[in-house]
Design a protein around this motif. Structure first.
Motif, mmCIF file in Angstrom:
data_model
loop_
_atom_site.group_PDB
_atom_site.id
_atom_site.type_symbol
_atom_site.label_atom_id
_atom_site.label_comp_id
_atom_site.label_asym_id
_atom_site.label_seq_id
_atom_site.Cartn_x
_atom_site.Cartn_y
_atom_site.Cartn_z
ATOM 1 N N ALA A 1 0.852 -1.189 0.000
ATOM 2 C CA ALA A 1 0.000 0.000 0.000
ATOM 3 C C ALA A 1 0.893 1.246 0.000
ATOM 4 C CB ALA A 1 -0.926 -0.001 1.206
ATOM 5 N N PRO A 2 1.548 1.532 -1.125
ATOM 6 C CA PRO A 2 2.468 2.668 -1.166
ATOM 7 C C PRO A 2 1.725 4.007 -1.108
ATOM 8 C CG PRO A 2 2.141 1.806 -3.360
ATOM 9 C CD PRO A 2 1.424 0.872 -2.419
ATOM 10 N N LYS A 3 2.443 5.039 -0.729
ATOM 11 C CA LYS A 3 1.884 6.387 -0.677
ATOM 12 C C LYS A 3 1.783 6.904 -2.106
ATOM 13 C CE LYS A 3 0.483 10.213 1.155
ATOM 14 N NZ LYS A 3 -0.841 10.303 1.714
ATOM 15 N N THR A 4 0.590 7.279 -2.518
ATOM 16 C CA THR A 4 0.387 7.807 -3.857
ATOM 17 C C THR A 4 -0.243 9.185 -3.794
ATOM 18 O OG1 THR A 4 -1.826 6.847 -4.092
ATOM 19 C CG2 THR A 4 0.032 5.489 -4.817
ATOM 20 N N LEU A 5 0.043 9.963 -4.816
ATOM 21 C CA LEU A 5 -0.600 11.258 -5.041
ATOM 22 C C LEU A 5 -0.989 11.308 -6.508
ATOM 23 C CD1 LEU A 5 1.757 13.827 -3.221
ATOM 24 C CD2 LEU A 5 -0.460 12.990 -2.441
ATOM 25 N N GLY A 6 -2.004 12.079 -6.807
ATOM 26 C CA GLY A 6 -2.388 12.273 -8.200
ATOM 27 C C GLY A 6 -1.413 13.204 -8.898
ATOM 28 N N VAL A 7 -1.426 13.189 -10.208
ATOM 29 C CA VAL A 7 -0.493 14.013 -10.980
ATOM 30 C C VAL A 7 -0.781 15.504 -10.835
ATOM 31 C CG1 VAL A 7 0.140 12.240 -12.638
ATOM 32 C CG2 VAL A 7 -1.837 13.705 -13.100
ATOM 33 N N ALA A 8 -1.929 15.869 -10.295
ATOM 34 C CA ALA A 8 -2.247 17.285 -10.072
ATOM 35 C C ALA A 8 -1.623 17.822 -8.782
ATOM 36 C CB ALA A 8 -3.762 17.480 -10.037
ATOM 37 N N ALA A 9 -0.982 16.966 -8.001
ATOM 38 C CA ALA A 9 -0.382 17.376 -6.728
ATOM 39 C C ALA A 9 0.717 18.411 -6.954
ATOM 40 C CB ALA A 9 0.193 16.173 -5.998
ATOM 41 N N SER A 10 0.804 19.334 -6.036
ATOM 42 C CA SER A 10 1.833 20.374 -6.094
ATOM 43 C C SER A 10 3.079 19.934 -5.326
ATOM 44 C CB SER A 10 1.295 21.666 -5.473
ATOM 45 O OG SER A 10 1.098 21.475 -4.076
ATOM 46 N N ILE A 11 4.132 20.705 -5.480
ATOM 47 C CA ILE A 11 5.342 20.461 -4.691
ATOM 48 C C ILE A 11 5.020 20.562 -3.202
ATOM 49 C CG2 ILE A 11 7.592 21.441 -4.085
ATOM 50 C CD1 ILE A 11 8.007 21.962 -7.092
ATOM 51 N N ALA A 12 4.156 21.511 -2.828
ATOM 52 C CA ALA A 12 3.756 21.636 -1.420
ATOM 53 C C ALA A 12 3.069 20.357 -0.944
ATOM 54 C CB ALA A 12 2.842 22.839 -1.235
ATOM 55 N N ASP A 13 2.201 19.786 -1.772
ATOM 56 C CA ASP A 13 1.535 18.520 -1.413
ATOM 57 C C ASP A 13 2.554 17.402 -1.225
ATOM 58 O OD1 ASP A 13 -1.030 19.729 -1.720
ATOM 59 O OD2 ASP A 13 -1.079 19.193 -3.862
ATOM 60 N N ALA A 14 3.521 17.337 -2.128
ATOM 61 C CA ALA A 14 4.555 16.303 -2.049
ATOM 62 C C ALA A 14 5.397 16.481 -0.791
ATOM 63 C CB ALA A 14 5.431 16.338 -3.291
ATOM 64 N N ARG A 15 5.768 17.710 -0.486
ATOM 65 C CA ARG A 15 6.552 17.956 0.741
ATOM 66 C C ARG A 15 5.782 17.525 1.978
ATOM 67 N NH1 ARG A 15 8.725 23.686 -1.247
ATOM 68 N NH2 ARG A 15 10.685 22.990 -2.157
ATOM 69 N N GLN A 16 4.485 17.818 1.996
ATOM 70 C CA GLN A 16 3.654 17.435 3.138
ATOM 71 C C GLN A 16 3.610 15.909 3.275
ATOM 72 O OE1 GLN A 16 -0.358 18.932 3.000
ATOM 73 N NE2 GLN A 16 -0.824 18.209 5.050
ATOM 74 N N ALA A 17 3.432 15.199 2.184
ATOM 75 C CA ALA A 17 3.387 13.738 2.229
ATOM 76 C C ALA A 17 4.725 13.156 2.679
ATOM 77 C CB ALA A 17 3.001 13.185 0.861
ATOM 78 N N MET B 1 9.255 7.339 -0.608
ATOM 79 C CA MET B 1 9.044 7.651 -2.015
ATOM 80 C C MET B 1 7.552 7.821 -2.256
ATOM 81 S SD MET B 1 9.906 5.386 -5.437
ATOM 82 C CE MET B 1 11.687 5.502 -5.257
ATOM 83 N N LEU B 2 7.220 8.803 -3.078
ATOM 84 C CA LEU B 2 5.836 9.007 -3.499
ATOM 85 C C LEU B 2 5.668 8.478 -4.911
ATOM 86 C CD1 LEU B 2 5.293 12.715 -2.427
ATOM 87 C CD2 LEU B 2 4.474 10.674 -1.251
ATOM 88 N N LEU B 3 4.540 7.856 -5.160
ATOM 89 C CA LEU B 3 4.199 7.421 -6.505
ATOM 90 C C LEU B 3 3.128 8.380 -7.024
ATOM 91 C CD1 LEU B 3 3.884 3.566 -5.934
ATOM 92 C CD2 LEU B 3 5.929 4.927 -6.407
ATOM 93 N N LEU B 4 3.410 9.016 -8.142
ATOM 94 C CA LEU B 4 2.449 9.921 -8.756
ATOM 95 C C LEU B 4 1.703 9.142 -9.827
ATOM 96 C CD1 LEU B 4 4.656 13.114 -9.027
ATOM 97 C CD2 LEU B 4 3.112 12.449 -7.205
ATOM 98 N N THR B 5 0.385 9.088 -9.676
ATOM 99 C CA THR B 5 -0.422 8.247 -10.552
ATOM 100 C C THR B 5 -1.549 9.024 -11.209
ATOM 101 O OG1 THR B 5 -1.900 7.592 -8.758
ATOM 102 C CG2 THR B 5 0.036 6.205 -9.132
ATOM 103 N N SER B 6 -2.009 8.479 -12.320
ATOM 104 C CA SER B 6 -3.176 8.991 -13.031
ATOM 105 C C SER B 6 -3.949 7.794 -13.543
ATOM 106 C CB SER B 6 -2.726 9.879 -14.198
ATOM 107 O OG SER B 6 -3.823 10.266 -14.991
ATOM 108 N N ASP B 7 -5.202 7.678 -13.132
ATOM 109 C CA ASP B 7 -6.044 6.544 -13.540
ATOM 110 C C ASP B 7 -5.377 5.202 -13.229
ATOM 111 O OD1 ASP B 7 -8.055 8.257 -14.541
ATOM 112 O OD2 ASP B 7 -6.959 8.470 -16.429
ATOM 113 N N GLY B 8 -4.687 5.120 -12.072
ATOM 114 C CA GLY B 8 -4.057 3.880 -11.651
ATOM 115 C C GLY B 8 -2.755 3.541 -12.357
#
Length: 94
Positions: A15-31, A39-46
């Motif tokens: 269950a890795p940490k994922t964010l959508g591709v619309a996430a900002s740098i601020a969102d990534a820093r928070q995660a 590591m964050l996985l940036l995904t779109s439609d899975g």
């Protein structure tokens, strides 16, 4: 009969940490502020579109900038059926 050696699929995070591709740098820093997230996985439609680690996020970047603009997959992914023999390095990636 020898037991089957474990593969990457046997060792990977389920269950890795994922964010959508619309996430900002601020969102990534928070995660990534969570010390358990490496590591964050940036995904779109899975579908994996890129990955981010703390070192990707420089201090002088606009926090509103899309995080996906800094993301990469190169050297950060590996096939699930590769044998898991100790720590895996980017050079082991396929």
């Amino acid at each position: 009969m020898r037991a089957q050696e474990p593969t990457v699929a046997d060792a990977m995070v389920t269950a890795p940490k994922t964010l959508g591709v619309a996430a900002s740098i601020a969102d990534a820093r928070q995660a990534l502020a969570d010390p358990h997230v490496h590591m964050l996985l940036l995904t779109s439609d899975g579908i994996l579109r890129g990955t981010l680690v703390r070192d990707d996020l420089g201090h002088d970047l606009d926090p509103r900038r899309p995080a996906v603009s800094l993301a990469t997959i190169a050297g950060r992914t590996i096939d699930a059926d590769v044998l898991a023999r100790g720590p895996l390095r980017p050079a082991d990636a396929g």
